[in-house]
Motif scaffolding. Structure first.
Motif, PDB file in Angstrom:
ATOM      1  N   TYR A 156      39.251  43.205  43.268  1.00 39.26           N
ATOM      2  CA  TYR A 156      40.711  43.376  43.180  1.00 39.26           C
ATOM      3  C   TYR A 156      41.274  42.527  42.047  1.00 39.26           C
ATOM      4  O   TYR A 156      42.028  41.579  42.270  1.00 39.26           O
ATOM      5  N   PRO A 157      40.905  42.839  40.818  1.00 42.97           N
ATOM      6  CA  PRO A 157      41.283  41.986  39.677  1.00 42.97           C
ATOM      7  C   PRO A 157      42.781  41.899  39.436  1.00 42.97           C
ATOM      8  O   PRO A 157      43.232  40.956  38.786  1.00 42.97           O
ATOM      9  N   ASP A 158      43.546  42.858  39.948  1.00 42.33           N
ATOM     10  CA  ASP A 158      45.001  42.834  39.740  1.00 42.33           C
ATOM     11  C   ASP A 158      45.764  42.204  40.901  1.00 42.33           C
ATOM     12  O   ASP A 158      46.999  42.130  40.856  1.00 42.33           O
ATOM     13  N   ASP A 159      45.047  41.746  41.925  1.00 43.60           N
ATOM     14  CA  ASP A 159      45.712  41.322  43.155  1.00 43.60           C
ATOM     15  C   ASP A 159      45.906  39.822  43.283  1.00 43.60           C
ATOM     16  O   ASP A 159      46.428  39.353  44.298  1.00 43.60           O
ATOM     17  N   ALA A 160      45.492  39.053  42.297  1.00 45.25           N
ATOM     18  CA  ALA A 160      45.655  37.601  42.367  1.00 45.25           C
ATOM     19  C   ALA A 160      45.971  37.038  40.993  1.00 45.25           C
ATOM     20  O   ALA A 160      45.387  37.457  39.993  1.00 45.25           O
ATOM     21  N   GLU A 161      46.901  36.087  40.975  1.00 39.04           N
ATOM     22  CA  GLU A 161      47.233  35.414  39.722  1.00 39.04           C
ATOM     23  C   GLU A 161      46.143  34.435  39.314  1.00 39.04           C
ATOM     24  O   GLU A 161      45.907  34.222  38.126  1.00 39.04           O
ATOM     25  N   CYS A 162      45.493  33.822  40.292  1.00 43.83           N
ATOM     26  CA  CYS A 162      44.436  32.881  39.949  1.00 43.83           C
ATOM     27  C   CYS A 162      43.374  32.822  41.041  1.00 43.83           C
ATOM     28  O   CYS A 162      43.618  33.165  42.199  1.00 43.83           O
TER      29      CYS A 162
END
Length: 402
Positions: A158-164
């Motif tokens: 889920y590369p778009d689901d977390a800022e860091c």
């Protein structure tokens, strides 16, 4: 501290192995209040639970309860007055989430009929739990040990689901030595006569001896050589120390019962009272199987789609997940221009340092959550370099000098 505990009913769940169950129940705890963009997901370690914080009693069964109580809470490094913190117990465990010890829809215990579980399954279950809580994009995903591998898997799945992403004392995969020790630990369980091919839930005796030995092997993995020497050396245990945890050979009475043996026996006794042997088999296999680069050419391509920032924390005395492994992973992030900081902590505590040294772990976590890789404490490593302008925390020179 405002907190809630609950169980998310996810319905039918398809596992990566191709099997499915009709209903997956996931136990979780949440701390603080959600404001739309302040959610932090914490991923627990192998035998941890969803209970991250809130208990201060020392008699809380180790990692089962309040495993990061010194890190998470009001005014602490992960401040629950600022962040909405969620931790979900992973599938296959035994702390309220469906696993081998749970009953199937027909009322029968799954035992070893429960589907094989992977770290990828953990990540997908966490995503679904967050959906039920109304949480979309996360401010951060963080975890230690295999929980750090779980956090890394978020960057891949889920590369778009977390800022860091924050991975503490973790690696993209286990090395051969760790795989070997995990295999021995599992063999201790499955060769226990009471294991009975995993069908022991209605029996009068359970494979506690095998689980105890497995746990002892784990403890040796989690401690460093120097910390064991400092703690125990070759000292004999006190006269009140009990030696009856396991059968001993007749010659044992002639020799001293050593401090290190007493410690391992004590830890094993506590562990078998709180953990399910089949769950230990399932979770160690999930950890052993995990490879960040699976399905890709290498680690860099696996995380190339992630555009947030990453903090890696490693400990010089950790031989289970080494500083070298963290630095290699940091290089993978750098190679795809993903902002990453590798914070190296001088420690003799071994792998357990991420749990027992909150004064060293807390500052870089706090500053990274607030300011990303530009956080002051993130760059305050053992070997600071005034000339370092790479945007990454410097790495301890003695470990990587040519």
């Amino acid at each position: 501290m405002k907190s809630e505990s609950g169980t998310a009913s996810l319905g039918r769940f398809d596992f990566a192995c191709g099997d499915e169950i009709e209903s997956l129940e996931v136990a979780y705890e949440a701390y603080g209040e959600f404001n739309g963009d302040n959610a932090v997901l914490l991923c627990h370690a192998l035998t941890g639970s969803q209970n991250v914080a809130g208990y201060t009693d020392e008699e809380t069964d180790g990692q089962a309860r309040a495993w990061w109580n010194d890190i998470v809470g009001p005014g602490k490094a992960i401040d629950t007055t600022e962040y909405y913190v969620v931790c979900a117990n992973v599938p296959g465990s035994c702390y309220g989430t469906t696993g081998p010890a749970s009953t199937d829809p027909e009322g029968e215990v799954y035992a070893t009929d429960f589907p094989p579980v992977t770290v990828q399954d953990w990540t997908r279950a966490q995503r679904q739990v967050l959906d039920t809580l109304g949480v979309g994009r996360l401010h951060a995903v963080a975890g230690g040990s295999v929980g750090g591998m779980n956090a890394l898997d978020w960057a891949r799945q889920y590369p778009d689901d977390a800022e860091c992403i924050i991975a503490v004392a973790a690696a993209p995969r286990l090395d051969a030595q760790s795989l070997a020790l995990d295999a021995i630990a599992r063999r201790a369980i499955t060769t226990d006569p009471n294991w009975n091919d995993g069908d022991y839930y209605d029996a009068e005796t359970t494979p506690t001896d095998g689980l105890a030995i497995a746990r002892q092997i784990g403890h040796v993995m989690y401690l460093s050589k120097s910390s064991m020497q400092q703690k125990f050396a070759r000292r004999a245990a006190g006269r009140d120390a009990r030696r009856d945890s396991f059968p001993v050979d007749p010659a044992a009475a002639f020799f001293p019962y050593r401090d290190v043996e007493s410690y391992l026996d004590y830890q094993a006794e506590k562990f078998v009272d709180r953990f399910d042997p089949n769950s230990y088999l399932y979770l160690t296999r999930a950890m052993d199987d995990y490879d960040l680069a699976e399905g890709y050419e290498d680690d860099a391509r696996a995380i190339a789609a992630f555009e947030g920032e990453t903090l890696l924390i490693s400990f010089t005395g950790d031989w289970h997940f080494t500083t070298e492994q963290s630095e290699a992973l940091a290089e993978a992030f750098r190679s795809v221009s993903t902002p990453v900081a590798h914070h190296v902590i001088e420690s003799d505590h071994g792998h357990d340092a991420f749990l027992v040294e909150p004064d060293k772990v807390g500052p870089p976590l706090r500053d990274f959550l607030a300011d990303g890789i530009n956080g002051r404490a993130v760059h305050d490593t053992a070997d600071s370099n005034a000339d370092n302008d790479s945007g990454f925390a410097p790495v301890h020179a003695s470990l990587f000098s040519q």
